[in-house]
Design a protein around this motif. Structure first.
Motif, PDB file in Angstrom:
ATOM      1  N   GLN A 243       0.701  -1.074   0.080  1.00  0.00           N
ATOM      2  CA  GLN A 243      -0.028   0.015  -0.061  1.00  0.00           C
ATOM      3  C   GLN A 243       0.820   1.220   0.061  1.00  0.00           C
ATOM      4  N   GLY A 244       2.163   1.084  -0.158  1.00  0.00           N
ATOM      5  CA  GLY A 244       2.858   2.240  -0.156  1.00  0.00           C
ATOM      6  C   GLY A 244       3.395   2.842   1.292  1.00  0.00           C
ATOM      7  N   GLN A 245       3.191   2.294   2.268  1.00  0.00           N
ATOM      8  CA  GLN A 245       3.380   2.589   3.507  1.00  0.00           C
ATOM      9  C   GLN A 245       4.504   2.190   4.181  1.00  0.00           C
ATOM     10  N   PHE A 246       5.168   2.719   5.255  1.00  0.00           N
ATOM     11  CA  PHE A 246       6.255   2.226   5.965  1.00  0.00           C
ATOM     12  C   PHE A 246       6.249   2.842   7.240  1.00  0.00           C
ATOM     13  N   SER A 247       6.909   2.192   8.261  1.00  0.00           N
ATOM     14  CA  SER A 247       7.271   2.595   9.430  1.00  0.00           C
ATOM     15  C   SER A 247       8.594   2.449  10.018  1.00  0.00           C
ATOM     16  N   ARG A 248       9.252   3.319  10.478  1.00  0.00           N
ATOM     17  CA  ARG A 248      10.806   3.285  10.792  1.00  0.00           C
ATOM     18  C   ARG A 248      11.165   3.803  12.247  1.00  0.00           C
ATOM     19  N   SER A 249      11.696   3.217  13.086  1.00  0.00           N
ATOM     20  CA  SER A 249      12.135   3.873  14.307  1.00  0.00           C
ATOM     21  C   SER A 249      13.328   4.612  14.155  1.00  0.00           C
ATOM     22  N   TYR A 250      13.667   5.513  15.048  1.00  0.00           N
ATOM     23  CA  TYR A 250      14.982   6.367  14.737  1.00  0.00           C
ATOM     24  C   TYR A 250      15.241   7.057  16.146  1.00  0.00           C
ATOM     25  N   ARG A 251      16.584   6.746  16.284  1.00  0.00           N
ATOM     26  CA  ARG A 251      17.013   7.506  17.745  1.00  0.00           C
ATOM     27  C   ARG A 251      18.027   8.500  17.208  1.00  0.00           C
ATOM     28  N   PRO A 252      17.904   9.619  17.607  1.00  0.00           N
ATOM     29  CA  PRO A 252      18.848  10.652  17.204  1.00  0.00           C
ATOM     30  C   PRO A 252      20.197  10.606  17.914  1.00  0.00           C
ATOM     31  N   SER A 253      21.226  11.058  17.510  1.00  0.00           N
ATOM     32  CA  SER A 253      22.269  11.230  18.255  1.00  0.00           C
ATOM     33  C   SER A 253      23.006  12.502  18.450  1.00  0.00           C
ATOM     34  N   VAL A 254      22.276  13.573  17.953  1.00  0.00           N
ATOM     35  CA  VAL A 254      22.538  15.005  17.924  1.00  0.00           C
ATOM     36  C   VAL A 254      21.239  15.765  18.471  1.00  0.00           C
ATOM     37  N   THR A 255      21.511  16.946  19.090  1.00  0.00           N
ATOM     38  CA  THR A 255      20.308  17.822  19.561  1.00  0.00           C
ATOM     39  C   THR A 255      20.129  18.795  18.328  1.00  0.00           C
ATOM     40  N   GLY A 256      19.045  19.402  18.503  1.00  0.00           N
ATOM     41  CA  GLY A 256      18.868  20.378  17.306  1.00  0.00           C
ATOM     42  C   GLY A 256      17.547  20.128  16.682  1.00  0.00           C
ATOM     43  N   LEU A 257      17.127  20.883  15.541  1.00  0.00           N
ATOM     44  CA  LEU A 257      15.684  20.721  14.950  1.00  0.00           C
ATOM     45  C   LEU A 257      16.135  19.910  13.570  1.00  0.00           C
ATOM     46  N   LEU A 258      15.517  18.682  13.512  1.00  0.00           N
ATOM     47  CA  LEU A 258      15.919  17.411  12.757  1.00  0.00           C
ATOM     48  C   LEU A 258      14.846  17.617  11.512  1.00  0.00           C
ATOM     49  N   THR A 259      15.269  17.682  10.515  1.00  0.00           N
ATOM     50  CA  THR A 259      14.331  17.849   9.187  1.00  0.00           C
ATOM     51  C   THR A 259      14.542  16.581   8.622  1.00  0.00           C
ATOM     52  N   PHE A 260      13.332  15.984   8.387  1.00  0.00           N
ATOM     53  CA  PHE A 260      13.315  14.614   7.815  1.00  0.00           C
ATOM     54  C   PHE A 260      12.900  14.505   6.169  1.00  0.00           C
ATOM     55  N   THR A 261      13.771  14.354   4.991  1.00  0.00           N
ATOM     56  CA  THR A 261      13.044  14.246   3.900  1.00  0.00           C
ATOM     57  C   THR A 261      12.991  12.881   3.284  1.00  0.00           C
ATOM     58  N   ALA A 262      12.084  12.327   2.885  1.00  0.00           N
ATOM     59  CA  ALA A 262      11.924  10.970   2.403  1.00  0.00           C
ATOM     60  C   ALA A 262      11.400  10.962   0.935  1.00  0.00           C
ATOM     61  N   THR A 263      12.162  10.275   0.144  1.00  0.00           N
ATOM     62  CA  THR A 263      11.899  10.441  -1.381  1.00  0.00           C
ATOM     63  C   THR A 263      11.962   8.806  -2.034  1.00  0.00           C
ATOM     64  N   GLY A 264      10.837   8.362  -2.722  1.00  0.00           N
ATOM     65  CA  GLY A 264      10.811   7.123  -3.300  1.00  0.00           C
ATOM     66  C   GLY A 264      11.787   7.031  -4.237  1.00  0.00           C
ATOM     67  N   ARG A 265      12.579   5.863  -4.552  1.00  0.00           N
ATOM     68  CA  ARG A 265      13.291   5.936  -5.595  1.00  0.00           C
ATOM     69  C   ARG A 265      12.918   5.548  -6.721  1.00  0.00           C
ATOM     70  N   GLU A 266      11.630   4.879  -6.917  1.00  0.00           N
ATOM     71  CA  GLU A 266      10.779   4.589  -8.216  1.00  0.00           C
ATOM     72  C   GLU A 266       9.856   5.654  -8.585  1.00  0.00           C
ATOM     73  N   SER A 267       9.000   6.064  -7.490  1.00  0.00           N
ATOM     74  CA  SER A 267       7.898   6.931  -7.514  1.00  0.00           C
ATOM     75  C   SER A 267       8.488   8.309  -7.603  1.00  0.00           C
ATOM     76  N   GLY A 268       9.454   8.713  -7.147  1.00  0.00           N
ATOM     77  CA  GLY A 268       9.886  10.147  -6.975  1.00  0.00           C
ATOM     78  C   GLY A 268       9.342  11.130  -5.921  1.00  0.00           C
ATOM     79  N   ARG A 269       8.169  10.440  -5.351  1.00  0.00           N
ATOM     80  CA  ARG A 269       7.623  10.952  -4.277  1.00  0.00           C
ATOM     81  C   ARG A 269       8.189  11.436  -3.108  1.00  0.00           C
ATOM     82  N   THR A 270       7.912  12.689  -2.741  1.00  0.00           N
ATOM     83  CA  THR A 270       8.790  13.340  -1.391  1.00  0.00           C
ATOM     84  C   THR A 270       7.821  13.914  -0.500  1.00  0.00           C
ATOM     85  N   ALA A 271       8.250  13.627   0.734  1.00  0.00           N
ATOM     86  CA  ALA A 271       7.549  14.369   1.814  1.00  0.00           C
ATOM     87  C   ALA A 271       8.499  14.702   3.096  1.00  0.00           C
ATOM     88  N   THR A 272       8.341  15.603   3.880  1.00  0.00           N
ATOM     89  CA  THR A 272       9.214  16.027   4.968  1.00  0.00           C
ATOM     90  C   THR A 272       8.397  16.150   6.156  1.00  0.00           C
TER      91      THR A 272
END
Length: 210
Positions: free
Chosen positions: A127-156
């Motif tokens: 269905q084009g969905q995913f879940s991924r756990s992440y544990r930051p190792s630095v402080t600050g404002l983190l911006t995540f940018t996800a891009t599909g390799r085949e579809s090219g669809r992007t979200a942040t």
């Protein structure tokens, strides 16, 4: 006379032959059934816009968040890039440290050095969905940018990572006062001990004199 009878007979015969033909022509003719040439096609599938979210917008360093992505291509690899922006130091609103004598000293914020962007991948389901756990190792404002390799669809999405709560630092003035107080108590105890010994000795001498 004979000629007119012959003409009349021919006329009657033609009329008799023409009547069934006209009657057949007057009957309704069956309409041909429509021929189906193409199979009806469903409307084209338009996926929902891609989205990327975190389960907690703000965490402390060392905690873990869960990234959830939707609207990407089915069964594709999604590249996720993390960029880090330092948090602004709240110098104006930060409470100063207080010495034991009541005076205050301004706390100097520790400058944060931004690290290089991090990157990792996630795999979507059918269905084009995913879940991924992440544990930051630095402080600050983190911006995540996800891009599909085949579809090219992007979200942040963004995540604020704060430093762990630290106890207030002990200043030199804070140390000197307890040391002075402790020294005074030791001195008072020594004086009381000497006075007690002197009193006992005086009582002993008084008893011997009697």
């Amino acid at each position: 006379m004979r000629l007119s009878r012959i003409i009349m007979a021919l006329t009657v015969g033609l009329a008799v032959v023409a009547v069934p033909t006209a009657a057949g022509a007057a009957q309704p003719q069956p309409q041909p059934s429509p021929t189906i040439t193409d199979t009806p096609q469903p409307p084209p599938y338009v996926p929902a816009p891609p989205s990327l979210t975190v389960n907690r917008p703000t965490i402390f360093l060392g905690e873990t968040v869960v990234l959830t992505g939707t609207g990407f291509g089915p069964n594709e690899t999604v590249d996720i890039v993390v960029t880090v922006t330092p948090l602004a130091a709240p110098a104006a609103g930060q409470a100063p440290a207080r010495r034991s004598d009541g005076s205050t000293v301004a706390m100097r914020p520790v400058a944060y050095q931004a690290s290089a962007p991090l990157s990792f991948t996630a795999q979507t389901n059918a269905q084009g969905q995913f879940s991924r756990s992440y544990r930051p190792s630095v402080t600050g404002l983190l911006t995540f940018t996800a891009t599909g390799r085949e579809s090219g669809r992007t979200a942040t999405t963004q995540l604020r990572v704060l430093d762990k709560k630290q106890p207030l630092p002990v200043t030199g003035s804070s140390l000197s006062t307890p040391m002075k107080l402790g020294g005074g108590l030791v001195g008072a105890g020594a004086i009381m001990l000497l006075l007690t010994l002197a009193w006992r000795r005086r009582q002993r001498f008084s008893g011997a004199a009697h």
